[in-house]
Design a protein around this motif. Structure first.
Motif, short mmCIF file in Angstrom:
data_model
loop_
_atom_site.label_atom_id
_atom_site.label_comp_id
_atom_site.label_asym_id
_atom_site.label_seq_id
_atom_site.Cartn_x
_atom_site.Cartn_y
_atom_site.Cartn_z
N GLN A 229 -16.63 -41.59 -67.01
CA GLN A 229 -18.48 -41.01 -67.42
C GLN A 229 -19.36 -42.70 -68.32
O GLN A 229 -19.08 -43.80 -68.06
CB GLN A 229 -18.88 -40.54 -67.10
CG GLN A 229 -19.41 -39.93 -66.46
CD GLN A 229 -20.02 -38.52 -66.07
OE1 GLN A 229 -20.62 -37.60 -67.44
NE2 GLN A 229 -21.32 -37.62 -65.60
N GLN A 230 -18.20 -42.51 -69.52
CA GLN A 230 -19.05 -42.93 -70.62
C GLN A 230 -17.58 -44.55 -70.57
O GLN A 230 -18.98 -45.73 -70.56
CB GLN A 230 -18.21 -42.73 -72.45
CG GLN A 230 -19.05 -41.29 -72.40
CD GLN A 230 -18.62 -40.77 -73.60
OE1 GLN A 230 -18.31 -41.40 -75.37
NE2 GLN A 230 -18.35 -39.70 -73.98
N LEU B 134 -21.00 -35.85 -71.18
CA LEU B 134 -21.03 -36.96 -69.88
C LEU B 134 -19.13 -36.64 -70.88
O LEU B 134 -18.82 -37.43 -71.70
CB LEU B 134 -21.28 -38.46 -70.43
CG LEU B 134 -22.82 -38.22 -70.59
CD1 LEU B 134 -23.29 -40.25 -70.94
CD2 LEU B 134 -22.77 -38.19 -69.25
N TRP C 197 -25.09 -37.34 -64.25
CA TRP C 197 -25.44 -38.78 -65.25
C TRP C 197 -26.29 -37.73 -66.12
O TRP C 197 -26.66 -37.76 -67.48
CB TRP C 197 -25.79 -40.01 -65.21
CG TRP C 197 -25.08 -40.63 -64.63
CD1 TRP C 197 -25.41 -40.90 -62.89
CD2 TRP C 197 -24.13 -41.28 -64.89
NE1 TRP C 197 -23.64 -41.65 -62.78
CE2 TRP C 197 -23.51 -42.23 -64.53
CE3 TRP C 197 -23.49 -41.20 -66.11
CZ2 TRP C 197 -22.09 -42.79 -63.94
CZ3 TRP C 197 -22.09 -41.85 -66.88
CH2 TRP C 197 -21.58 -43.16 -65.40
N ARG D 99 -28.90 -41.48 -73.50
CA ARG D 99 -28.94 -40.51 -72.80
C ARG D 99 -30.77 -40.27 -72.62
O ARG D 99 -31.38 -39.17 -73.96
CB ARG D 99 -28.08 -38.76 -73.65
CG ARG D 99 -27.06 -39.64 -73.48
CD ARG D 99 -26.23 -38.50 -73.28
NE ARG D 99 -26.50 -37.80 -71.62
CZ ARG D 99 -25.88 -36.99 -71.34
NH1 ARG D 99 -25.06 -35.77 -72.06
NH2 ARG D 99 -26.39 -36.11 -69.92
#
Length: 219
Positions: A173-174, A169, A164, A82
């Motif tokens: 999304q992951q 998340l 994002w 991230r």
């Protein structure tokens, strides 16, 4: 002499009818310096990994965000760095600049251009699948179409325009982010091992060359 020229390409309708690929491996979200150090230590044991990035979409003209997420994948696990929280730390920078570990991505020059906004970076050891697949006659350049041509499955793009930079998340999304990097690694390995036979692809098409007249050399 046979001068027939063939290319391999697939249309959106055919892709949309394929079964959706489900991400099959583990995911580790990396959002602290300590987790980044541990992740890079594991990734440095690899000789080749998959690579991708995600950036928060902008719906305003002229507004471009920095890279929010960097995905680096082995076959067993994808690490989601991230960057909006930890930046490109020293460990990660060294990994990206290490020519001894191949990083397989798609349209990676675009990723580099955005990443350089986060600081000085000299990436090495990268392979762009768009260049690689041309050697096999594949004319399409999107990851979704390349994967569909080779494996007959569809990569969903439903999360592409999600946020994002969100505090957390979602699982969707992951999985979406991890799948793209994992798919790059799978495509590269499959091609390198010689499993793809271009001449047997059902998406192989004959290219019609233009006919020229002798007088003005125009079609």
């Amino acid at each position: 002499m046979n001068n027939d020229k063939y290319i391999i390409s697939i249309d959106k309708e055919t892709v949309s009818g394929m079964p959706i690929l489900t991400y099959p491996a583990a995911i580790t979200v990396v959002d602290t310096a300590e987790l980044a150090h541990a992740a890079i230590r594991e990734l440095c044991l690899q000789s080749v990994v998959g690579f991708d990035t995600e950036t928060r979409p902008s719906f305003r003209k002229g507004c471009v965000h920095k890279v929010a997420l960097m995905q680096i994948s082995t076959f067993d696990r994808c690490y989601l760095f991230r960057l909006n929280k930890i930046g490109v730390c020293a460990d990660l920078k060294n990994f990206l600049e290490n020519p001894g570990i191949l990083k397989i991505g798609l349209s990676i020059h675009d990723d580099f251009n955005v990443l350089r906004r986060s600081g000085e970076l000299s990436p090495h050891g990268f392979v762009d699948l768009q260049d690689m697949v041309r050697k096999y006659g594949i004319n399409d350049i999107s990851l979704q179409k390349i994967y569909a041509i080779i494996f007959g499955e569809r990569i969903s793009k439903s999360q592409r325009l999600s946020n994002w930079e969100a505090d957390r998340l979602t699982e969707a999304q992951q999985a979406y982010a991890a799948l793209d990097a994992w798919a790059c690694l799978k495509i590269y390995t499959y091609l390198e091992q010689g499993h793809f036979r271009a001449e047997k692809s059902p998406y192989r098409h004959l290219v019609q060359e233009p006919v020229y007249n002798n007088r003005n050399n125009k079609p």
